[in-house]
Design a protein around this motif. Structure first.
Motif, PDB file in Angstrom:
ATOM      1  N   SER A   1       0.813  -1.223   0.000  1.00 43.51           N
ATOM      2  CA  SER A   1       0.000   0.000   0.000  1.00 43.51           C
ATOM      3  C   SER A   1       0.845   1.271   0.000  1.00 43.51           C
ATOM      4  O   SER A   1       0.553   2.206  -0.748  1.00 43.51           O
ATOM      5  N   ASP A   2       1.870   1.320   0.822  1.00 41.86           N
ATOM      6  CA  ASP A   2       2.718   2.516   0.847  1.00 41.86           C
ATOM      7  C   ASP A   2       3.483   2.691  -0.460  1.00 41.86           C
ATOM      8  O   ASP A   2       3.679   3.814  -0.930  1.00 41.86           O
ATOM      9  N   LYS A   3       3.904   1.593  -1.053  1.00 42.28           N
ATOM     10  CA  LYS A   3       4.633   1.673  -2.320  1.00 42.28           C
ATOM     11  C   LYS A   3       3.750   2.255  -3.427  1.00 42.28           C
ATOM     12  O   LYS A   3       4.207   3.057  -4.235  1.00 42.28           O
ATOM     13  N   VAL A   4       2.493   1.845  -3.444  1.00 45.21           N
ATOM     14  CA  VAL A   4       1.572   2.350  -4.465  1.00 45.21           C
ATOM     15  C   VAL A   4       1.324   3.832  -4.265  1.00 45.21           C
ATOM     16  O   VAL A   4       1.340   4.616  -5.217  1.00 45.21           O
ATOM     17  N   LYS A   5       1.108   4.235  -3.017  1.00 42.56           N
ATOM     18  CA  LYS A   5       0.887   5.657  -2.728  1.00 42.56           C
ATOM     19  C   LYS A   5       2.087   6.499  -3.160  1.00 42.56           C
ATOM     20  O   LYS A   5       1.927   7.547  -3.780  1.00 42.56           O
ATOM     21  N   LYS A   6       3.281   6.037  -2.833  1.00 40.36           N
ATOM     22  CA  LYS A   6       4.492   6.765  -3.205  1.00 40.36           C
ATOM     23  C   LYS A   6       4.663   6.814  -4.722  1.00 40.36           C
ATOM     24  O   LYS A   6       5.097   7.831  -5.267  1.00 40.36           O
ATOM     25  N   ALA A   7       4.335   5.720  -5.402  1.00 40.67           N
ATOM     26  CA  ALA A   7       4.467   5.687  -6.861  1.00 40.67           C
ATOM     27  C   ALA A   7       3.493   6.664  -7.514  1.00 40.67           C
ATOM     28  O   ALA A   7       3.831   7.310  -8.513  1.00 40.67           O
ATOM     29  N   ILE A   8       2.301   6.804  -6.963  1.00 40.03           N
ATOM     30  CA  ILE A   8       1.327   7.751  -7.507  1.00 40.03           C
ATOM     31  C   ILE A   8       1.790   9.187  -7.265  1.00 40.03           C
ATOM     32  O   ILE A   8       1.753  10.020  -8.175  1.00 40.03           O
ATOM     33  N   ILE A   9       2.253   9.454  -6.070  1.00 36.79           N
ATOM     34  CA  ILE A   9       2.706  10.808  -5.738  1.00 36.79           C
ATOM     35  C   ILE A   9       3.906  11.202  -6.591  1.00 36.79           C
ATOM     36  O   ILE A   9       3.994  12.333  -7.067  1.00 36.79           O
ATOM     37  N   SER A  10       4.826  10.274  -6.802  1.00 34.36           N
ATOM     38  CA  SER A  10       6.027  10.585  -7.584  1.00 34.36           C
ATOM     39  C   SER A  10       5.761  10.609  -9.087  1.00 34.36           C
ATOM     40  O   SER A  10       6.617  11.026  -9.854  1.00 34.36           O
ATOM     41  N   GLY A  11       4.602  10.142  -9.507  1.00 38.22           N
ATOM     42  CA  GLY A  11       4.271  10.157 -10.927  1.00 38.22           C
ATOM     43  C   GLY A  11       4.689   8.913 -11.680  1.00 38.22           C
ATOM     44  O   GLY A  11       4.547   8.843 -12.899  1.00 38.22           O
ATOM     45  N   LYS A  12       5.195   7.906 -10.980  1.00 37.62           N
ATOM     46  CA  LYS A  12       5.605   6.669 -11.644  1.00 37.62           C
ATOM     47  C   LYS A  12       4.403   5.809 -12.028  1.00 37.62           C
ATOM     48  O   LYS A  12       4.508   4.931 -12.874  1.00 37.62           O
TER      49      LYS A  12
END
Length: 64
Positions: free
Chosen positions: A25-36
């Motif tokens: 879950s945290d990885k997905v949130k970070k990927a969305i925020i970073s634009g990946k």
């Protein structure tokens, strides 16, 4: 009352999916925020993630 094979499969699937959700879950949130990753892609992955146990339950019900 002992559990039968389909019940074990369902139980293990529930446990595995819960642990995977916590892990990713945290990885997905970070990927969305970073634009990946886009939100749409994350939603698509979530839908697939939810359809897998549904199809598993339908398959078990069909063969049980």
């Amino acid at each position: 009352m002992p559990l039968h094979a389909p019940e074990w499969i369902i139980l293990l699937t529930i446990i595995a999916m819960s642990l995977y959700s916590l892990w990713e879950s945290d990885k997905v949130k970070k990927a969305i925020i970073s634009g990946k990753k886009t939100k749409i892609r994350a939603y698509q992955e979530a839908m697939l993630f939810l359809w897998v146990p549904t199809l598993l339950l339908l398959a078990i019900d069909r063969w049980a």
